[in-house]
Motif scaffolding. Structure first.
Motif, PDB file in Angstrom:
ATOM      1  N   MET A   1       0.819  -1.207   0.000  1.00  9.98           N
ATOM      2  CA  MET A   1       0.000   0.000   0.000  1.00  9.98           C
ATOM      3  C   MET A   1       0.859   1.265   0.000  1.00  9.98           C
ATOM      4  O   MET A   1       0.431   2.318  -0.445  1.00  9.98           O
ATOM      5  CB  MET A   1      -0.923  -0.005   1.217  1.00  9.98           C
ATOM      6  CG  MET A   1      -2.067   0.969   1.119  1.00  9.98           C
ATOM      7  SD  MET A   1      -3.162   0.634  -0.282  1.00  9.98           S
ATOM      8  CE  MET A   1      -3.884  -0.924   0.251  1.00  9.98           C
ATOM      9  N   SER A   2       2.074   1.167   0.536  1.00 12.51           N
ATOM     10  CA  SER A   2       2.961   2.328   0.532  1.00 12.51           C
ATOM     11  C   SER A   2       3.278   2.768  -0.893  1.00 12.51           C
ATOM     12  O   SER A   2       3.462   3.969  -1.160  1.00 12.51           O
ATOM     13  CB  SER A   2       4.252   2.017   1.287  1.00 12.51           C
ATOM     14  OG  SER A   2       4.929   0.922   0.705  1.00 12.51           O
ATOM     15  N   ILE A   3       3.355   1.806  -1.825  1.00 11.88           N
ATOM     16  CA  ILE A   3       3.600   2.144  -3.227  1.00 11.88           C
ATOM     17  C   ILE A   3       2.493   3.049  -3.745  1.00 11.88           C
ATOM     18  O   ILE A   3       2.753   4.045  -4.441  1.00 11.88           O
ATOM     19  CB  ILE A   3       3.695   0.856  -4.081  1.00 11.88           C
ATOM     20  CG1 ILE A   3       4.932   0.055  -3.706  1.00 11.88           C
ATOM     21  CG2 ILE A   3       3.704   1.200  -5.568  1.00 11.88           C
ATOM     22  CD1 ILE A   3       5.062  -1.247  -4.458  1.00 11.88           C
ATOM     23  N   VAL A   4       1.266   2.718  -3.386  1.00 14.42           N
ATOM     24  CA  VAL A   4       0.117   3.496  -3.847  1.00 14.42           C
ATOM     25  C   VAL A   4       0.172   4.922  -3.297  1.00 14.42           C
ATOM     26  O   VAL A   4      -0.033   5.895  -4.036  1.00 14.42           O
ATOM     27  CB  VAL A   4      -1.197   2.811  -3.415  1.00 14.42           C
ATOM     28  CG1 VAL A   4      -2.396   3.702  -3.732  1.00 14.42           C
ATOM     29  CG2 VAL A   4      -1.341   1.471  -4.097  1.00 14.42           C
ATOM     30  N   LEU A   5       0.432   5.049  -2.016  1.00 16.51           N
ATOM     31  CA  LEU A   5       0.468   6.378  -1.399  1.00 16.51           C
ATOM     32  C   LEU A   5       1.579   7.237  -1.980  1.00 16.51           C
ATOM     33  O   LEU A   5       1.394   8.434  -2.228  1.00 16.51           O
ATOM     34  CB  LEU A   5       0.635   6.232   0.115  1.00 16.51           C
ATOM     35  CG  LEU A   5      -0.518   5.530   0.844  1.00 16.51           C
ATOM     36  CD1 LEU A   5      -0.203   5.393   2.326  1.00 16.51           C
ATOM     37  CD2 LEU A   5      -1.830   6.269   0.631  1.00 16.51           C
ATOM     38  N   ILE A   6       2.742   6.617  -2.221  1.00 19.79           N
ATOM     39  CA  ILE A   6       3.859   7.366  -2.809  1.00 19.79           C
ATOM     40  C   ILE A   6       3.522   7.791  -4.234  1.00 19.79           C
ATOM     41  O   ILE A   6       3.756   8.940  -4.631  1.00 19.79           O
ATOM     42  CB  ILE A   6       5.155   6.534  -2.781  1.00 19.79           C
ATOM     43  CG1 ILE A   6       5.592   6.281  -1.338  1.00 19.79           C
ATOM     44  CG2 ILE A   6       6.255   7.237  -3.559  1.00 19.79           C
ATOM     45  CD1 ILE A   6       6.752   5.319  -1.214  1.00 19.79           C
ATOM     46  N   ALA A   7       2.959   6.855  -5.015  1.00 18.95           N
ATOM     47  CA  ALA A   7       2.600   7.166  -6.397  1.00 18.95           C
ATOM     48  C   ALA A   7       1.556   8.279  -6.458  1.00 18.95           C
ATOM     49  O   ALA A   7       1.670   9.220  -7.255  1.00 18.95           O
ATOM     50  CB  ALA A   7       2.074   5.913  -7.096  1.00 18.95           C
ATOM     51  N   ALA A   8       0.536   8.189  -5.606  1.00 15.93           N
ATOM     52  CA  ALA A   8      -0.506   9.213  -5.590  1.00 15.93           C
ATOM     53  C   ALA A   8       0.078  10.571  -5.200  1.00 15.93           C
ATOM     54  O   ALA A   8      -0.263  11.612  -5.796  1.00 15.93           O
ATOM     55  CB  ALA A   8      -1.625   8.812  -4.630  1.00 15.93           C
ATOM     56  N   ALA A   9       0.964  10.571  -4.209  1.00 15.25           N
ATOM     57  CA  ALA A   9       1.595  11.819  -3.782  1.00 15.25           C
ATOM     58  C   ALA A   9       2.445  12.411  -4.906  1.00 15.25           C
ATOM     59  O   ALA A   9       2.439  13.639  -5.130  1.00 15.25           O
ATOM     60  CB  ALA A   9       2.448  11.570  -2.543  1.00 15.25           C
ATOM     61  N   LEU A  10       3.151  11.567  -5.634  1.00 18.60           N
ATOM     62  CA  LEU A  10       3.978  12.044  -6.742  1.00 18.60           C
ATOM     63  C   LEU A  10       3.110  12.599  -7.879  1.00 18.60           C
ATOM     64  O   LEU A  10       3.466  13.613  -8.500  1.00 18.60           O
ATOM     65  CB  LEU A  10       4.871  10.916  -7.254  1.00 18.60           C
ATOM     66  CG  LEU A  10       6.036  10.512  -6.342  1.00 18.60           C
ATOM     67  CD1 LEU A  10       6.746   9.276  -6.892  1.00 18.60           C
ATOM     68  CD2 LEU A  10       7.026  11.665  -6.185  1.00 18.60           C
ATOM     69  N   TYR A  11       1.995  11.933  -8.143  1.00 18.27           N
ATOM     70  CA  TYR A  11       1.072  12.446  -9.163  1.00 18.27           C
ATOM     71  C   TYR A  11       0.591  13.850  -8.802  1.00 18.27           C
ATOM     72  O   TYR A  11       0.602  14.765  -9.630  1.00 18.27           O
ATOM     73  CB  TYR A  11      -0.147  11.526  -9.286  1.00 18.27           C
ATOM     74  CG  TYR A  11       0.002  10.375 -10.249  1.00 18.27           C
ATOM     75  CD1 TYR A  11       0.487  10.570 -11.543  1.00 18.27           C
ATOM     76  CD2 TYR A  11      -0.397   9.087  -9.888  1.00 18.27           C
ATOM     77  CE1 TYR A  11       0.600   9.508 -12.438  1.00 18.27           C
ATOM     78  CE2 TYR A  11      -0.299   8.027 -10.771  1.00 18.27           C
ATOM     79  CZ  TYR A  11       0.196   8.234 -12.042  1.00 18.27           C
ATOM     80  OH  TYR A  11       0.300   7.181 -12.923  1.00 18.27           O
ATOM     81  N   LEU A  12       0.152  14.006  -7.559  1.00 23.09           N
ATOM     82  CA  LEU A  12      -0.360  15.304  -7.125  1.00 23.09           C
ATOM     83  C   LEU A  12       0.732  16.364  -7.103  1.00 23.09           C
ATOM     84  O   LEU A  12       0.497  17.528  -7.457  1.00 23.09           O
ATOM     85  CB  LEU A  12      -1.009  15.168  -5.748  1.00 23.09           C
ATOM     86  CG  LEU A  12      -2.243  14.252  -5.682  1.00 23.09           C
ATOM     87  CD1 LEU A  12      -2.756  14.147  -4.260  1.00 23.09           C
ATOM     88  CD2 LEU A  12      -3.339  14.753  -6.617  1.00 23.09           C
ATOM     89  N   LEU A  13       1.947  15.945  -6.710  1.00 21.82           N
ATOM     90  CA  LEU A  13       3.075  16.876  -6.729  1.00 21.82           C
ATOM     91  C   LEU A  13       3.379  17.312  -8.158  1.00 21.82           C
ATOM     92  O   LEU A  13       3.634  18.499  -8.416  1.00 21.82           O
ATOM     93  CB  LEU A  13       4.305  16.221  -6.099  1.00 21.82           C
ATOM     94  CG  LEU A  13       5.603  17.034  -6.136  1.00 21.82           C
ATOM     95  CD1 LEU A  13       5.440  18.357  -5.390  1.00 21.82           C
ATOM     96  CD2 LEU A  13       6.762  16.228  -5.547  1.00 21.82           C
TER      97      LEU A  13
END
Length: 262
Positions: A1-13
């Motif tokens: 799940m950490s992969i998802v949170l990091i990916a989502a954060a990078l998308y928003l960034l």
């Protein structure tokens, strides 16, 4: 799940960095934001791969398919930006991809399918077609908003960050042409490889997909033969895309989330 949170954060960034750069200098050429977006795309794809390996097959349920289309849209947007064209799309596409990935991650696991290579080919072509034509729909909306603003002589704000009208229109039709080819291949492989392609459960999906294909085809013909552009092109594009969304995600939503038959 950490992969998802990091990916989502990078998308928003990445979306925020694009917006900041657009507001600063009116352009969104390749830069650090693109590296951020590509990293998000890579993690997004990795998450799907790990899910498939764990499940032993390809997961194409509603949220999985939605996430894959979001991944395809983010990939195409990054590719456009890498060639110096319309990085502004990232402001819309990257949050969509983040939301789709997060929805898939929290929707729970589904039974994966070990599909024959021919059915996998059909599925991948369908997902690529939807992603490409979804980008075309966003371009059509941007084209409509730009034309509307120019007619009202509103030359400030977000209008300044978009490419010239003719360039945006050219990009729209090139994207539609690629998506039309992919949609054609999807329908052909479906007719050749999918058993009971016109069965009751698939009949409405097939009919709506064919209607969308006809509308896109008519639009491309009208562009070539009669020079269709502007509002007419936008209306035809959005109509065809609406039919395609109903064909695929509409049917999946009803069968898998409402009727629980997926």
């Amino acid at each position: 799940m950490s992969i998802v949170l990091i990916a989502a954060a990078l998308y928003l960034l990445a979306a925020w960095l694009v917006m900041r750069r657009l507001l600063a200098d009116g352009g969104a050429g390749a830069g650090f934001w693109l590296l951020t977006a590509v990293s998000a795309v890579a993690l997004h794809g990795l998450f799907h791969y790990l899910r498939w390996r764990h499940g032993g097959g390809l997961d194409l349920h509603f949220f999985a398919a939605l996430s894959l289309v979001g991944l395809g849209m983010a990939t195409l947007t990054s590719a456009y930006a890498a060639t110096g064209r319309l990085g502004a799309l990232g402001v819309l596409v990257y949050p969509i991809a983040a939301a789709a990935l997060t929805g898939y991650a929290f929707a729970g696991n589904h039974v994966a399918r070990d599909l024959d290579w021919r059915l996998e080919l059909h599925a991948w072509l369908a997902l690529l077609a939807y992603a490409t034509l979804a980008i075309a729909a966003l371009l059509a909306i941007m084209l409509w908003l730009q034309e509307r603003a120019l007619r009202r002589h509103e030359f400030r704000g977000w209008v300044r960050v978009l490419p010239p009208l003719t360039e945006l229109e050219t990009l729209l039709f090139r994207t539609i042409a690629v998506g039309f080819v992919l949609l054609t291949a999807t329908l052909l492989t479906g007719a050749l490889f999918v058993e009971d392609f016109f069965a009751q459960r698939l009949s409405h999906k097939t009919v709506l997909s064919l209607m969308s294909w006809l509308v896109f085809g008519a639009l491309l013909f009208g562009r070539w033969r009669y020079g269709w552009r502007g509002t007419k092109a936008v209306r035809w594009t959005l109509t065809a895309m609406a039919l395609l969304v109903l064909a695929f995600f509409g049917s999946k939503f009803v069968y898998e989330l409402v009727l629980r038959r997926g």
